[in-house]
Design a protein around this motif. Structure first.
Motif, PDB file in Angstrom:
ATOM      1  N   MET A 180     -22.688   5.225   2.970  1.00 47.10           N
ATOM      2  CA  MET A 180     -21.978   5.479   1.729  1.00 47.10           C
ATOM      3  C   MET A 180     -20.486   5.247   1.959  1.00 47.10           C
ATOM      4  N   GLU A 181     -19.903   4.432   1.132  1.00 48.05           N
ATOM      5  CA  GLU A 181     -18.488   4.095   1.244  1.00 48.05           C
ATOM      6  C   GLU A 181     -17.632   5.191   0.615  1.00 48.05           C
ATOM      7  N   GLN A 182     -16.647   5.669   1.370  1.00 50.00           N
ATOM      8  CA  GLN A 182     -15.745   6.681   0.837  1.00 50.00           C
ATOM      9  C   GLN A 182     -14.553   5.999   0.189  1.00 50.00           C
ATOM     10  N   THR A 183     -14.210   6.479  -0.997  1.00 53.42           N
ATOM     11  CA  THR A 183     -13.069   5.943  -1.729  1.00 53.42           C
ATOM     12  C   THR A 183     -12.101   7.061  -2.039  1.00 53.42           C
ATOM     13  N   GLY A 184     -10.824   6.795  -1.781  1.00 53.46           N
ATOM     14  CA  GLY A 184      -9.780   7.754  -2.101  1.00 53.46           C
ATOM     15  C   GLY A 184      -9.238   7.496  -3.495  1.00 53.46           C
ATOM     16  N   LYS A 185      -8.895   8.560  -4.151  1.00 54.03           N
ATOM     17  CA  LYS A 185      -8.335   8.479  -5.510  1.00 54.03           C
ATOM     18  C   LYS A 185      -6.824   8.669  -5.443  1.00 54.03           C
ATOM     19  N   PRO A 186      -6.086   8.189  -6.440  1.00 58.74           N
ATOM     20  CA  PRO A 186      -4.637   8.404  -6.454  1.00 58.74           C
ATOM     21  C   PRO A 186      -4.310   9.892  -6.303  1.00 58.74           C
ATOM     22  N   GLY A 187      -3.369  10.174  -5.414  1.00 60.52           N
ATOM     23  CA  GLY A 187      -2.973  11.554  -5.162  1.00 60.52           C
ATOM     24  C   GLY A 187      -3.685  12.201  -3.997  1.00 60.52           C
ATOM     25  N   ASP A 188      -4.769  11.578  -3.486  1.00 59.59           N
ATOM     26  CA  ASP A 188      -5.466  12.128  -2.326  1.00 59.59           C
ATOM     27  C   ASP A 188      -4.583  12.043  -1.081  1.00 59.59           C
ATOM     28  N   TRP A 189      -4.689  13.039  -0.210  1.00 62.82           N
ATOM     29  CA  TRP A 189      -3.994  13.058   1.073  1.00 62.82           C
ATOM     30  C   TRP A 189      -4.787  12.184   2.034  1.00 62.82           C
ATOM     31  N   VAL A 190      -4.157  11.147   2.573  1.00 63.26           N
ATOM     32  CA  VAL A 190      -4.866  10.167   3.398  1.00 63.26           C
ATOM     33  C   VAL A 190      -4.013   9.744   4.589  1.00 63.26           C
ATOM     34  N   MET A 191      -4.626   8.954   5.482  1.00 67.85           N
ATOM     35  CA  MET A 191      -3.886   8.346   6.581  1.00 67.85           C
ATOM     36  C   MET A 191      -4.145   6.853   6.587  1.00 67.85           C
ATOM     37  N   VAL A 192      -3.061   6.084   6.766  1.00 73.33           N
ATOM     38  CA  VAL A 192      -3.174   4.630   6.898  1.00 73.33           C
ATOM     39  C   VAL A 192      -2.738   4.226   8.297  1.00 73.33           C
ATOM     40  N   HIS A 193      -3.171   3.049   8.700  1.00 76.04           N
ATOM     41  CA  HIS A 193      -2.877   2.505  10.030  1.00 76.04           C
ATOM     42  C   HIS A 193      -2.410   1.074   9.867  1.00 76.04           C
ATOM     43  N   ARG A 194      -1.463   0.684  10.710  1.00 72.31           N
ATOM     44  CA  ARG A 194      -1.088  -0.724  10.768  1.00 72.31           C
ATOM     45  C   ARG A 194      -0.492  -1.029  12.125  1.00 72.31           C
ATOM     46  N   VAL A 195      -0.549  -2.297  12.499  1.00 70.48           N
ATOM     47  CA  VAL A 195       0.033  -2.766  13.747  1.00 70.48           C
ATOM     48  C   VAL A 195       1.465  -3.180  13.438  1.00 70.48           C
ATOM     49  N   VAL A 196       2.422  -2.566  14.120  1.00 74.19           N
ATOM     50  CA  VAL A 196       3.835  -2.872  13.914  1.00 74.19           C
ATOM     51  C   VAL A 196       4.223  -4.101  14.731  1.00 74.19           C
ATOM     52  N   ALA A 215     -10.749   2.143  -0.768  1.00 76.83           N
ATOM     53  CA  ALA A 215     -11.876   2.562   0.071  1.00 76.83           C
ATOM     54  C   ALA A 215     -11.461   2.518   1.532  1.00 76.83           C
ATOM     55  N   LEU A 216     -12.144   3.309   2.354  1.00 75.61           N
ATOM     56  CA  LEU A 216     -11.887   3.274   3.788  1.00 75.61           C
ATOM     57  C   LEU A 216     -12.013   1.837   4.284  1.00 75.61           C
ATOM     58  N   GLY A 217     -11.053   1.408   5.116  1.00 74.13           N
ATOM     59  CA  GLY A 217     -11.064   0.047   5.646  1.00 74.13           C
ATOM     60  C   GLY A 217     -10.309  -0.952   4.794  1.00 74.13           C
ATOM     61  N   GLU A 218      -9.925  -0.569   3.595  1.00 81.30           N
ATOM     62  CA  GLU A 218      -9.176  -1.456   2.703  1.00 81.30           C
ATOM     63  C   GLU A 218      -7.677  -1.228   2.847  1.00 81.30           C
ATOM     64  N   ALA A 219      -6.902  -2.207   2.378  1.00 81.76           N
ATOM     65  CA  ALA A 219      -5.450  -2.049   2.318  1.00 81.76           C
ATOM     66  C   ALA A 219      -5.134  -0.961   1.294  1.00 81.76           C
ATOM     67  N   ALA A 220      -4.161  -0.119   1.627  1.00 80.27           N
ATOM     68  CA  ALA A 220      -3.803   0.987   0.742  1.00 80.27           C
ATOM     69  C   ALA A 220      -2.305   1.236   0.808  1.00 80.27           C
ATOM     70  N   THR A 221      -1.777   1.743  -0.283  1.00 81.85           N
ATOM     71  CA  THR A 221      -0.370   2.141  -0.348  1.00 81.85           C
ATOM     72  C   THR A 221      -0.328   3.652  -0.488  1.00 81.85           C
ATOM     73  N   ILE A 222       0.560   4.265   0.302  1.00 81.46           N
ATOM     74  CA  ILE A 222       0.731   5.716   0.231  1.00 81.46           C
ATOM     75  C   ILE A 222       2.192   6.042  -0.076  1.00 81.46           C
ATOM     76  N   ARG A 223       2.404   7.250  -0.545  1.00 74.77           N
ATOM     77  CA  ARG A 223       3.758   7.788  -0.704  1.00 74.77           C
ATOM     78  C   ARG A 223       3.836   8.988   0.234  1.00 74.77           C
ATOM     79  N   THR A 224       4.768   8.927   1.189  1.00 70.29           N
ATOM     80  CA  THR A 224       4.901   9.999   2.168  1.00 70.29           C
ATOM     81  C   THR A 224       5.542  11.217   1.520  1.00 70.29           C
ATOM     82  N   VAL A 225       5.540  12.321   2.237  1.00 70.07           N
ATOM     83  CA  VAL A 225       6.152  13.545   1.745  1.00 70.07           C
ATOM     84  C   VAL A 225       7.632  13.322   1.448  1.00 70.07           C
TER      85      VAL A 225
END
Length: 101
Positions: free
Chosen positions: A1-17, A49-59
Motif C-alpha cells: 500500500m502506497e503512503q501519501t502525505g497530504k498538505p500540512g503533514d509533518w514529513v521528511m525529505v532527502h536529497r543529495v547535495v 507519495a513516499l518516493g516522490e519529489a516533494a516540497t516542504i516548508r520548514t519550521v
C-alpha cells in the motif's frame, strides 16, 4: 500500500547535495567516497507519495524540495545513558545557591 502525505503533514525529505565526485579535495578519503546527503523535516506543501519529489516548508519558513522518505517522522536521537558524575550536579547547585554562593 502506497503512503501519501497530504498538505500540512509533518514529513521528511532527502536529497543529495554533492555526489562523491563533487566533494572537496581536502575532505578525508573515507568521506570523499560517499555523497553529502541532506534530510530535512517540515510541513508538506502539496500532496506527495513516499518516493516522490516533494516540497516542504520548514519550521523557519524555508521551502525545500527532495524525495519524500517519511510521513510523521519520529525523533530518534538520544543524549545517551545518564552519567553518574552529572546526576548530583542539580542538587549541589541548588544547595550552593541556597547558601548564597
Amino acid at each position: 500500500m502506497e503512503q501519501t502525505g497530504k498538505p500540512g503533514d509533518w514529513v521528511m525529505v532527502h536529497r543529495v547535495v554533492l555526489t562523491a565526485a563533487e566533494r572537496a579535495p581536502q575532505v578525508p578519503a573515507d568521506t570523499k567516497q560517499v555523497p553529502l546527503e541532506l534530510r530535512v523535516k517540515g510541513f508538506l506543501v502539496r500532496e506527495a507519495a513516499l518516493g516522490e519529489a516533494a516540497t516542504i516548508r520548514t519550521v523557519s519558513g524555508r521551502e525545500m524540495t527532495g524525495t519524500l522518505v517519511e510521513i510523521n517522522p519520529q525523533y530518534t536521537h538520544s543524549f545517551g545513558a545518564p552519567l553518574p558524575e552529572l546526576q548530583a550536579i542539580g542538587a549541589e547547585l541548588h544547595a550552593l545557591l541556597k547558601e548564597g554562593h
